[in-house]
Design a protein around this motif. Sequence first.
Motif, mmCIF file in Angstrom:
data_model
loop_
_atom_site.group_PDB
_atom_site.id
_atom_site.type_symbol
_atom_site.label_atom_id
_atom_site.label_comp_id
_atom_site.label_asym_id
_atom_site.label_seq_id
_atom_site.Cartn_x
_atom_site.Cartn_y
_atom_site.Cartn_z
ATOM 1 N N GLN A 72 0.695 -1.523 -0.019
ATOM 2 C CA GLN A 72 0.329 -0.015 0.239
ATOM 3 C C GLN A 72 0.958 1.281 0.261
ATOM 4 O O GLN A 72 0.495 2.335 -0.886
ATOM 5 C CB GLN A 72 -0.976 0.433 1.461
ATOM 6 C CG GLN A 72 -2.108 -1.319 1.476
ATOM 7 C CD GLN A 72 -2.857 -0.734 0.279
ATOM 8 O OE1 GLN A 72 -2.732 -0.528 -1.150
ATOM 9 N NE2 GLN A 72 -3.806 -0.231 0.476
ATOM 10 N N LYS A 73 1.373 0.589 0.383
ATOM 11 C CA LYS A 73 2.703 2.334 0.612
ATOM 12 C C LYS A 73 3.646 2.953 -0.670
ATOM 13 O O LYS A 73 3.226 4.076 -1.282
ATOM 14 C CB LYS A 73 3.401 1.782 2.184
ATOM 15 C CG LYS A 73 4.604 3.153 2.255
ATOM 16 C CD LYS A 73 5.960 3.031 3.008
ATOM 17 C CE LYS A 73 6.995 4.381 3.534
ATOM 18 N NZ LYS A 73 7.803 4.520 2.433
ATOM 19 N N LEU A 74 4.232 2.125 -1.264
ATOM 20 C CA LEU A 74 4.687 1.033 -2.612
ATOM 21 C C LEU A 74 3.886 2.109 -3.768
ATOM 22 O O LEU A 74 3.511 3.078 -4.128
ATOM 23 C CB LEU A 74 5.844 0.736 -2.882
ATOM 24 C CG LEU A 74 6.440 0.107 -2.141
ATOM 25 C CD1 LEU A 74 7.048 -1.004 -2.671
ATOM 26 C CD2 LEU A 74 7.372 1.157 -1.855
ATOM 27 N N ASP A 75 2.300 1.849 -3.603
ATOM 28 C CA ASP A 75 1.379 2.176 -4.285
ATOM 29 C C ASP A 75 1.218 3.387 -4.189
ATOM 30 O O ASP A 75 0.443 3.795 -5.548
ATOM 31 C CB ASP A 75 0.491 0.987 -4.082
ATOM 32 C CG ASP A 75 -0.955 0.775 -5.306
ATOM 33 O OD1 ASP A 75 -0.444 0.222 -6.461
ATOM 34 O OD2 ASP A 75 -1.569 1.029 -5.038
ATOM 35 N N GLY A 76 0.601 3.570 -2.788
ATOM 36 C CA GLY A 76 1.066 5.270 -2.785
ATOM 37 C C GLY A 76 1.139 6.406 -3.271
ATOM 38 O O GLY A 76 1.244 7.104 -2.804
ATOM 39 N N ASN A 77 2.713 5.780 -2.964
ATOM 40 C CA ASN A 77 3.517 6.632 -3.529
ATOM 41 C C ASN A 77 3.269 7.230 -5.317
ATOM 42 O O ASN A 77 3.566 8.539 -5.344
ATOM 43 C CB ASN A 77 5.562 6.045 -4.101
ATOM 44 C CG ASN A 77 5.719 5.440 -2.163
ATOM 45 O OD1 ASN A 77 5.418 6.092 -1.469
ATOM 46 N ND2 ASN A 77 6.775 4.848 -2.478
ATOM 47 N N ILE A 78 3.031 6.251 -5.912
ATOM 48 C CA ILE A 78 3.438 6.889 -7.541
ATOM 49 C C ILE A 78 2.019 7.897 -7.506
ATOM 50 O O ILE A 78 0.804 8.168 -6.593
ATOM 51 C CB ILE A 78 2.638 5.810 -8.097
ATOM 52 C CG1 ILE A 78 3.411 4.458 -8.135
ATOM 53 C CG2 ILE A 78 3.093 5.978 -9.246
ATOM 54 C CD1 ILE A 78 3.229 3.186 -8.585
ATOM 55 N N ASP A 302 10.984 2.068 -3.606
ATOM 56 C CA ASP A 302 10.545 3.404 -2.349
ATOM 57 C C ASP A 302 10.606 4.964 -3.365
ATOM 58 O O ASP A 302 10.219 5.297 -3.575
ATOM 59 C CB ASP A 302 10.644 2.594 -0.936
ATOM 60 C CG ASP A 302 9.995 3.824 -0.484
ATOM 61 O OD1 ASP A 302 9.216 4.267 -0.569
ATOM 62 O OD2 ASP A 302 11.498 4.674 0.590
ATOM 63 N N ALA A 303 12.554 4.058 -3.580
ATOM 64 C CA ALA A 303 12.774 5.889 -4.681
ATOM 65 C C ALA A 303 12.488 5.808 -5.300
ATOM 66 O O ALA A 303 12.272 7.447 -5.901
ATOM 67 C CB ALA A 303 14.436 5.288 -4.412
ATOM 68 N N ALA A 304 12.320 4.320 -6.283
ATOM 69 C CA ALA A 304 11.623 4.921 -7.732
ATOM 70 C C ALA A 304 10.458 5.560 -7.399
ATOM 71 O O ALA A 304 9.551 6.676 -7.980
ATOM 72 C CB ALA A 304 11.208 4.231 -8.563
ATOM 73 N N THR A 305 9.634 4.630 -6.843
ATOM 74 C CA THR A 305 7.877 5.077 -6.747
ATOM 75 C C THR A 305 8.003 6.556 -6.338
ATOM 76 O O THR A 305 6.217 7.095 -7.021
ATOM 77 C CB THR A 305 6.929 4.420 -6.003
ATOM 78 O OG1 THR A 305 7.654 4.294 -4.882
ATOM 79 C CG2 THR A 305 7.093 2.433 -6.623
ATOM 80 N N LYS A 306 8.210 7.166 -4.971
ATOM 81 C CA LYS A 306 8.111 8.583 -4.833
ATOM 82 C C LYS A 306 7.707 9.750 -5.227
ATOM 83 O O LYS A 306 7.846 10.894 -5.542
ATOM 84 C CB LYS A 306 8.911 8.542 -2.654
ATOM 85 C CG LYS A 306 10.325 9.117 -2.837
ATOM 86 C CD LYS A 306 10.282 8.426 -2.416
ATOM 87 C CE LYS A 306 11.677 8.803 -1.666
ATOM 88 N NZ LYS A 306 12.607 8.038 -0.164
#
Length: 434
Positions: A72-78, A302-306
């Motif tokens: 959810q965290k990674l998905d929400g970064n995008i 994490d680095a890429a998606t945010k």
Amino acid sequence: MDADVTDRAGTATEPDTTSGSEPSTGAPGPDDIDAAPAATPANPRRHWLRWAALGTSVVILATAGAGWWFYQKLDGNITTDTTAATELHTYEKERPTPVALDAQNILLIGSDSRSGEGNSKYGRDDGGSQRSDTTILLHLAADRKSATAMSIPRDLMVEIPSCATPDGTRSRARFAQFNWAFEAGGAACTIRTVEKLTDIRVDHHMVIDFSGFTDVVNAVDGVEVCIDEPVKDVQARLELPAGRQTLDGEQALGFVRARHGIGDGSDTQRMDRQQRFLGALFKKVQSNGVLLNPARLYPVLDAATKSLTTDSGLDSLSDLYELARSMRSVPAEKVQFLTVPRQPYSQDPNRDELIESEAKSLFERLREDDPVSVSADGKNEQGGENGGKSDGKSDDSVKRSGNGSDGGSGSRATGSPSPAPTFEGTNAAAGMCG
């Protein structure tokens, strides 16, 4: 007779406790319960198995919960670019028709915007203005056995259509430098400009900012480069000694952006450096087990998606995973980098223009999902030249094979095999140090 009856009746209601016999009917009395044999002691092994099962269930639930939280965290970064979708839908009838349906064309845009977390240190934020510092059209072959990344120079003179601007107005169509499209109308305007230039349908797009690039490089513990001479570029915040070394994220960003104090200062050399660095980064990710190791993969994701903005077709972690998975089996030597065929603009040597015949050949190959080859010197496997140099400013030339009668696509009418056109470029296997 009466006594006999009374005695029998008494014996019927009063069991003889001295005889050792038990009655055949009736509920047990308190004495019977007290006399019951003791229960068998519990099996320690069963207790252990029950606790183990309970512990395992807790671990599974906790792991699943943590995994869901990470997802959810990674998905929400995008960030989803809904503005681009609206603009592109408006001009759908003008867009190219997809030819190779299983192939994918993804426009990668490196934004030099100073707005957003972590980006202000790279310069002043001009009210949120942004330009495309780097633009690459990534073509993934339908069989996923090769990938070709074509850089588009920001100084290339192109036809830019009228586009919706951030303030709600529309820009006028103009002939201008390519990176003006992103500044005027963001990703949608850039996509429409690329499609007008190449007649290649752009299926998806990604925009990544400065801080995202540095974080990705740091997440893979840096990328190794080899530098012939010391580098000092104040504007790029870069100072490096000569020799083999591993660059962290900040150094890597300066390295791929530098135009002063390194090489001849041309955008041509800068693009070549970007391509070789991206190849080395791909090689690093593929070779050190990042894609197969969740502990190492999470920081990269994490680095890429945010710092990533995409269209709705790539705005979930599952979509990005499928994209990465499809590229996992592509050999490093088949991940190729080249630059669109160009030469100094006839009216301004500080700008570029297409070499029409060679650019047409390359665009057709990518559009039709036909193979393209690259080599360091622009020569085919037989050692022959594939054409004249495309850039009078440097050795970053683009050449093609064939006799020129079929646009470089081979003798398709007769069905006879023809070697793929060879352009000057590099591949991920070469890295930065050969």
